[in-house]
Motif scaffolding. Structure first.
Motif, PDB file in Angstrom:
ATOM      1  N   ALA A 110      -5.441   7.256   8.332  1.00 22.69           N
ATOM      2  CA  ALA A 110      -5.384   7.338   6.874  1.00 22.69           C
ATOM      3  C   ALA A 110      -4.616   8.582   6.420  1.00 22.69           C
ATOM      4  CB  ALA A 110      -6.788   7.334   6.288  1.00 22.69           C
ATOM      5  N   ALA A 163       0.829  -1.207   0.000  1.00 19.24           N
ATOM      6  CA  ALA A 163       0.000   0.000   0.000  1.00 19.24           C
ATOM      7  C   ALA A 163       0.867   1.261   0.000  1.00 19.24           C
ATOM      8  CB  ALA A 163      -0.922   0.000   1.217  1.00 19.24           C
ATOM      9  N   GLU A 196      -5.635  -1.781   6.950  1.00 16.47           N
ATOM     10  CA  GLU A 196      -6.434  -1.902   8.168  1.00 16.47           C
ATOM     11  C   GLU A 196      -5.530  -2.207   9.366  1.00 16.47           C
ATOM     12  OE1 GLU A 196      -9.460  -4.787   7.680  1.00 16.47           O
ATOM     13  OE2 GLU A 196     -10.441  -3.774   6.004  1.00 16.47           O
ATOM     14  N   ASP A 256      -3.124   4.435  -5.214  1.00 12.12           N
ATOM     15  CA  ASP A 256      -4.562   4.193  -5.349  1.00 12.12           C
ATOM     16  C   ASP A 256      -5.095   3.226  -4.293  1.00 12.12           C
ATOM     17  OD1 ASP A 256      -3.039   2.160  -6.438  1.00 12.12           O
ATOM     18  OD2 ASP A 256      -4.578   1.595  -7.906  1.00 12.12           O
ATOM     19  N   GLN A 257      -4.213   2.637  -3.482  1.00  7.28           N
ATOM     20  CA  GLN A 257      -4.674   1.696  -2.464  1.00  7.28           C
ATOM     21  C   GLN A 257      -5.021   2.434  -1.172  1.00  7.28           C
ATOM     22  OE1 GLN A 257      -2.565  -1.862  -1.651  1.00  7.28           O
ATOM     23  NE2 GLN A 257      -2.231  -2.416  -3.793  1.00  7.28           N
ATOM     24  N   PRO A 258      -6.034   1.949  -0.456  1.00  6.16           N
ATOM     25  CA  PRO A 258      -6.413   2.598   0.805  1.00  6.16           C
ATOM     26  C   PRO A 258      -5.395   2.310   1.899  1.00  6.16           C
ATOM     27  CG  PRO A 258      -7.698   0.610   0.481  1.00  6.16           C
ATOM     28  CD  PRO A 258      -6.901   0.796  -0.784  1.00  6.16           C
ATOM     29  N   CYS A 259      -5.540   3.020   2.972  1.00  6.15           N
ATOM     30  CA  CYS A 259      -4.694   2.802   4.145  1.00  6.15           C
ATOM     31  C   CYS A 259      -4.927   1.379   4.672  1.00  6.15           C
ATOM     32  CB  CYS A 259      -5.038   3.830   5.213  1.00  6.15           C
ATOM     33  SG  CYS A 259      -4.216   3.562   6.808  1.00  6.15           S
TER      34      CYS A 259
END
Length: 254
Positions: free
Chosen positions: A31, A10, A20, A15-18
């Motif tokens: 984030a 990530a 988990e 483009d990838q989210p934070c």
């Protein structure tokens, strides 16, 4: 994939989210903190590439280079903690990077700049005394059992473009526009004391130096060089290597 792998993936993919499971000690949004950290990592790697490839950057401009380097960073994450080693295969990436096709010599310029970096960081091996090498060579009855060992910094590059002239023009105020980039050139790269030097050499000299790297006797190295170029000048090529302290050992085998 484990947590560390997901974090690293990530980190290099905007483009990838934070990932988990992250939390902030002071209660801030994880984030947003991760986005700042990711941006810093990207900027550091892109700046490292810009420092390693200054002429490549100048040829396409800062904006183009950084956009290209950003895509490279996403595709090729670092494999070593040593930052100056990052970007070893940038030239190959450029070779296949369609937007760079309008500057066809860009990949070879990047290869030349990488060889200069490698030469600078090559092992600090003691070199043979130039006068001793000359004297020894003059006394040899034959070249068939003689081998020359070159300094670890010595490397060659053959190109269909005027890579040496293009690179040299960016070291001075010379006008690059007056150069003919379509004239093929070969380069010799070496480190003389602490100074990395670049020379334009012919194809015969390239073959000769590569043969020495392969531990061929001088007689065979000369034969290969003459096959590559009938105009190969042994004295000129040897003089270049000797005068710029590129020979570490002269070995005569019975």
């Amino acid at each position: 994939m484990n947590v560390l792998g997901e974090f690293a993936q990530a980190l290099l993919a905007p483009d990838q989210p934070c990932p988990e499971g992250l939390f902030s000690r002071n209660g801030a949004d994880p984030a947003s903190r991760f986005a700042v950290y990711r941006n810093n990592v990207h900027s550091t790697l892109i700046n490292a590439l810009a420092d390693s490839y200054p002429v490549t950057l100048q040829l396409v401009g800062d904006g183009f280079f950084r956009a290209m380097a950003g895509l490279y960073v996403q595709a090729y994450p670092p494999t070593s903690p040593v930052l100056n080693e990052y970007g070893n295969d940038l030239a190959d990436f450029i070779q296949g990077f369609a937007p760079a096709a309008s500057v066809p010599y860009l990949a070879d310029i990047a290869r030349l700049e990488r060889l200069r970096i490698n030469a600078y960081h090559a092992a600090d091996t003691p070199v043979a005394d130039p006068q001793a090498v000359i004297s020894h060579l003059q006394q040899l009855p034959s070249l068939s059992n003689v081998r020359l060992q070159l300094h670890p910094s010595v490397a060659t590059l053959q190109s269909n473009y005027a890579v040496v002239a293009l690179w040299a023009a960016h070291q001075t105020s010379d006008a690059v526009a007056s150069l003919d980039p379509w004239h093929g050139q070969s380069a010799l790269i070496l480190r003389n004391d602490l100074e990395v030097e670049v020379f334009c050499i012919d194809s015969g000299c390239v073959t000769f130096i590569n043969s020495l790297h392969n531990d061929w006797p001088l007689e065979i190295a000369v034969a290969y060089a003459l096959d590559a170029s009938s105009e190969f000048d042994l004295h000129q090529c040897l003089g270049l290597l000797i005068n710029h302290r590129a020979i570490t050992h002269l070995k005569v085998q019975p």
